[in-house]
Structures are given as structure tokens and as C-alpha cells.
Design a protein around this motif. Structure first.
Motif, PDB file in Angstrom:
ATOM      1  N   ASN A 123      -2.860   0.985  -4.323  1.00 35.33           N
ATOM      2  CA  ASN A 123      -3.803   1.460  -3.306  1.00 35.33           C
ATOM      3  C   ASN A 123      -5.260   1.130  -3.639  1.00 35.33           C
ATOM      4  O   ASN A 123      -6.164   1.699  -3.042  1.00 35.33           O
ATOM      5  CB  ASN A 123      -3.646   2.980  -3.099  1.00 35.33           C
ATOM      6  N   TRP A 169       3.037  -2.241   3.662  1.00 31.07           N
ATOM      7  CA  TRP A 169       4.422  -1.908   3.298  1.00 31.07           C
ATOM      8  C   TRP A 169       4.422  -1.247   1.924  1.00 31.07           C
ATOM      9  O   TRP A 169       3.402  -1.239   1.225  1.00 31.07           O
ATOM     10  CB  TRP A 169       5.301  -3.159   3.314  1.00 31.07           C
ATOM     11  N   SER A 170       5.567  -0.706   1.534  1.00 29.69           N
ATOM     12  CA  SER A 170       5.654   0.048   0.291  1.00 29.69           C
ATOM     13  C   SER A 170       6.690  -0.553  -0.653  1.00 29.69           C
ATOM     14  O   SER A 170       7.889  -0.505  -0.365  1.00 29.69           O
ATOM     15  CB  SER A 170       6.038   1.505   0.577  1.00 29.69           C
ATOM     16  N   ASP A 192      10.220   0.760   0.642  1.00 26.93           N
ATOM     17  CA  ASP A 192      10.843  -0.200   1.544  1.00 26.93           C
ATOM     18  C   ASP A 192      11.880  -1.049   0.817  1.00 26.93           C
ATOM     19  O   ASP A 192      11.662  -1.469  -0.330  1.00 26.93           O
ATOM     20  CB  ASP A 192       9.787  -1.112   2.178  1.00 26.93           C
ATOM     21  N   ARG A 223       0.847  -1.204   0.000  1.00 29.15           N
ATOM     22  CA  ARG A 223       0.000   0.000   0.000  1.00 29.15           C
ATOM     23  C   ARG A 223       0.872   1.240   0.000  1.00 29.15           C
ATOM     24  O   ARG A 223       1.540   1.562   0.984  1.00 29.15           O
ATOM     25  CB  ARG A 223      -0.960   0.008   1.195  1.00 29.15           C
ATOM     26  N   ASP A 224       0.868   1.936  -1.111  1.00 28.39           N
ATOM     27  CA  ASP A 224       1.577   3.206  -1.262  1.00 28.39           C
ATOM     28  C   ASP A 224       0.981   3.914  -2.469  1.00 28.39           C
ATOM     29  O   ASP A 224      -0.137   3.600  -2.880  1.00 28.39           O
ATOM     30  CB  ASP A 224       3.098   2.979  -1.399  1.00 28.39           C
ATOM     31  N   ARG A 225       1.705   4.857  -3.049  1.00 29.14           N
ATOM     32  CA  ARG A 225       1.154   5.601  -4.177  1.00 29.14           C
ATOM     33  C   ARG A 225       0.970   4.727  -5.418  1.00 29.14           C
ATOM     34  O   ARG A 225       0.128   5.018  -6.266  1.00 29.14           O
ATOM     35  CB  ARG A 225       2.047   6.792  -4.510  1.00 29.14           C
TER      36      ARG A 225
END
Length: 468
Positions: free
Chosen positions: A264, A284-285, A289, A259-261
Motif C-alpha cells: 500500500n 487487486w490483492s 485474489d 493494493r491491500d494490507r
């Protein structure tokens, strides 16, 4: 009761009106629960940003009529107000499948009108008045009389140009005795950017707080709140019985949720189901990450915009390799749409530039101008770790990429939901641990999918490289 915000067609400003109402209500300190008709992911992000509560999708195709009613009843509890944003035009839906023989009736199935009938809620009709004056009454009259089961409580006149323009609109509507519950003038200082799949998600708009504040200012003055408040009061329906959780191990099952840009697109109900079934979700991204979270036993990649962030995803090489290593070691993995693209050998962007990805699937995701859009009935062609061959799964596609190489043993034979038109085959599945498809699914009435995912994650013990 609650209120449904509907449009006379797409593009009339339903989302702007909905966000304006939500922002103004939340500024007053009210607890507001929002809902979105249909399969959309991005509008619910804006709802949740404003309300601080997860927006819930109401979609009778992806779930069922009964699930729509249960979901609304459950999540309206404890909130002072409830608001449902519609989809497309009020009566725009699909043909409803009503028997095992695929007998088709009811062309507004899963429409805003269908949901309004299921929930017995009044409708606030948004009309784009930018190119209208006297004709507004004909439009309003048509919508009010088309289906006697729909209670149109009033209208919002959007994109009104001047006092003179408003006077003409009011004069035209007077004979209908239909309340004008809101008037929004043309707004040049309130814009939400968009791109190839709709609005830009909330996480990519640094000035969003300012936009929401301006919407709240607008909402404070543009609505007839004395008439709106009684319509917005939430009903008090009994809570549905929750799903019973599976037995959980001594330590929780950890599932890494990207889950990030870039990733999502998730239905909150899916995430809730995983948690109710015993999972600890570790967000986490893949963008930021350097590796997977520790001791996870499964991975879930939702959709999103990996093509927009392909350069940054490709640059994070250690994470790409860690994901590939985990999957090859047998970690159960679900990847939908953008997640599928991430597992490919590369993404080819709109400019034709190639960016290396995880390389788990022997194909490339190539961006193009053609939009693939619509509900799907997908029939599984082979047993896999989530579902057996011959299972019908209902989902939704919305993407502008295609795969350069089709799987030799595809996961699905796909059909348009509302007819027998064959859309071909798609999806990748490794029987023991990979389920990757362009089709977005909602598990509200397909609880066997998250159950099987949890069971397979239980068998993957101790993180990467360690199995029972």
C-alpha cells in the motif's frame, strides 16, 4: 492561506495534532486538502482516511522545488482549507545539490522550513511540554528567531499534564507575545499502534473510526479556532498545465496495481500520472485474489509490509504462480521495496522462518534489525525497459530487509543524496520487462519513467502469454 504543522523535533506529536485538526475540520463539513512533507507513505494514509482526499507528498529531493509549488497550487484548488504536516524537526533536512558539479549548500533542503519558504506559508510549531515548564520560552524563542524568513504564527502545547503545568507554560511564553493556538493534554485513550517501520497502516486498525472520532472531539475544544481559521484558508493560485497524455489504444491499457494490507505504499501522483498517460489502473490483492485481473498488460507492486503477511502471501500459491508466469511471458513489471521482496524466491521473517514467494528473482529477502534509511542518488548501470544506462534517479530507501544474493548485473550504483558516499549497488532489471529495487521513486519530475512503462505495456497485447 494554508498552514504548516511543524515540530521542534521528531516525536513531539505532529501527526496527532494534524489529525486532530483534520478530524475537527472535516466533522464541520469542510473540504480539506492535506499534504505531507517528505517521502513518508503511512502518515498520508491517515490524512486521506480522515479527509476522503488523497494526501500529496511535498518533497524537493524526490521531485523539485518547482514541483512542490505546482503540486500545492494544483491540489489546494477547490478546497476551503489546506494543511501541511511537516517532517522531523522544523529545520531538519539535507544538504541541497545546487549544481551539476554537486556543489552542496543549504543544510535544511527538503525540510519543513524549506517547504514553508517555498509556499510562503505560516508555521504552527508543536512543542512537547511533557518535560518542560519555563524552558518552553527558550525553545520557542530559538525557533522564532533562527530564520527570519519563517513566520511562526503560534504554538501548540502538547502533552500538558495539569492546569498548574499549563499556567507555568503560559507564564513563560507571555513575554514572547507568541499566540498559543492549541493546548493538548496528555491523552491515554487516543493511541495509534506502531511497529518496525512506523505507524501501523490504516487498513490494519479496526478501531480507527473510534480513534478519529475522539480526535475530532479533542480538536473541537483544544484549539483557538478564531485565530486558526484565517490561517487555514486555502490560497487561490492558478492551476499548473497538466502533462499531455500519450495516444491511447482503442481499449485502455490495463495495469494491475497490487493494493491491500501487504502492499500500500504508493504516491498518489504516480498513480495519477499513469492514468493521465492512458492507463486504466486495476487494483487487486495478492493476499486475497486467486489470480491476476483479466487482460492486464503490466504490473505495479508498491512497497508495504509483505514480511508481516508472508504466511498468507505464501499460502496463495496460485496467485504467486500466475504472477511468475506473467513476468516470464514478458509482462512489464515495476516492483519497489515490498514489491521487490514479493518477487524473490522467499521472505525470511524476523523469527527466521522462510516463506516461498513468486521466485522470479534468484534471491531471498531476509528481515533483520538494521534499518536502511535515506535519500539516494541512483545511477543506472545498464539499459532497461524504463531508463537508459547513466541516468540519475533520485529516490528514498526505508527497509529492514536485505537480499541474500546480489544481482550479477545490478540495476543501480547508489550514492547518498547529500554527498558522494558510495552506498554500493542494488536493484534487479531484466532489460525487456522487470524493474525491481528497494528505492522508492516519485515520478513528478521523472515523467519519462511512466511514459516508458506505458509504451512497454502497449507492446504486451492480450494479457498473459500474448505479445506483438
Amino acid at each position: 492561506m494554508a498552514l504548516v504543522i511543524a515540530g521542534e523535533r521528531s516525536g513531539v506529536g505532529k501527526t496527532t495534532v494534524t489529525l486532530t485538526l483534520l478530524a475537527s475540520l472535516c466533522r464541520r463539513g469542510s473540504a480539506v486538502q492535506s499534504f505531507k512533507v517528505g517521502p513518508d507513505y503511512i502518515d498520508p494514509m491517515f490524512h486521506s482516511y480522515v479527509t476522503g482526499r488523497a494526501c500529496r507528498n511535498l518533497d524537493a529531493v524526490l521531485t523539485s522545488e518547482a514541483y512542490v509549488q505546482r503540486c500545492f497550487a494544483a491540489h489546494s484548488q477547490g478546497c476551503e482549507y489546506s494543511l501541511v504536516e511537516g517532517v522531523m524537526g522544523l529545520f531538519d533536512g539535507v544538504k541541497g545539490v545546487v549544481s551539476q558539479e554537486d556543489c552542496l549548500i543549504n543544510t535544511d533542503f527538503a525540510s519543513t522550513a524549506h517547504v514553508a519558504r517555498l509556499l510562503d506559508l505560516p508555521v504552527l510549531l508543536v512543542i512537547d511540554c511533557s518535560r518542560l515548564s519555563g524552558s518552553v520560552a527558550a525553545i520557542a524563542h530559538g525557533y522564532c528567531s533562527f530564520d527570519s524568513r519563517i513566520n511562526i504564527a503560534g504554538v501548540v502545547l502538547n502533552r500538558v499534564g495539569s492546569d498548574r503545568h499549563l499556567s507555568l507554560l503560559q507564564d513563560s511564553l507571555q513575554a514572547l507575545q507568541l499566540p498559543i493556538l492549541g493546548v493538548l493534554r496528555r491523552q491515554d485513550n487516543i493511541t495509534i499502534p506502531d511497529r518496525h517501520l512506523g505507524l501501523v497502516p490504516t487498513g490494519e486498525i479496526p478501531e480507527l473510526d473510534g480513534v478519529i472520532n475522539r480526535l475530532a472531539d479533542l480538536g473541537d475544544t483544544c484549539f483557538d479556532w478564531s485565530k486558526l481559521f484565517p490561517l487555514l484558508k486555502s490560497p487561490h493560485s492558478p492551476l499548473p498545465t497538466p502533462h499531455s497524455p500519450l495516444p491511447t489504444p482503442h481499449s485502455p491499457i490495463k495495469i494491475a496495481v497490487a493494493r491491500d494490507r501487504a502492499f500500500n505504499f504508493y504516491y498518489q501522483d504516480n498513480l495519477d500520472l499513469l492514468q493521465n498517460l492512458g492507463a486504466e489502473l486495476v487494483f487487486w490483492s495478492p493476499l486475497a485474489d486467486g489470480e491476476l485481473p483479466e487482460n492486464v498488460q503490466g504490473m505495479y507492486f508498491g512497497g508495504g509490509f509483505p514480511e508481516v503477511f508472508a504466511s498468507a502471501l505464501a499460502a496463495n500459491r496460485n496467485t504467486l504462480q500466475t504472477v511468475k508466469t506473467a513476468i516470464l511471458a514478458g509482462m512489464p513489471t515495476i516492483a519497489e521495496c515490498g514489491g521487490l521482496m514479493y518477487l524473490c524466491e522467499q521472505i525470511v521473517d524476523f523469527e527466521g522462518q522462510s516463506w516461498p514467494m513468486a521466485g522470479v528473482l534468484p534471491t531471498s529477502a531476509v528481515m533483520g534489525g538494521r534499518l536502511t534509511l535515506g535519500y539516494r542518488r541512483a545511477v543506472t548501470l545498464q539499459d532497461n525497459f524504463l531508463v537508459s544506462a547513466g541516468t540519475n534517479i533520485y529516490g528514498h530507501e526505508f527497509h529492514r530487509s536485505s537480499l541474500s544474493v546480489s544481482p550479477h548485473q545490478p540495476l543501480f550504483e547508489t550514492y547518498r543524496y547529500d554527498c558522494a558516499e558510495n552506498m554500493g549497488t542494488e536493484g534487479w532489471a531484466f532489460p525487456q520487462n522487470i524493474y525491481a529495487s528497494y528505492i522508492h521513486t516519485h515520478w513528478g519530475e521523472s515523467i519519462e519513467i511512466p511514459k516508458q512503462f506505458i509504451k512497454q505495456c502497449l507492446r504486451f497485447v492480450g494479457g498473459v502469454g500474448s505479445r506483438e
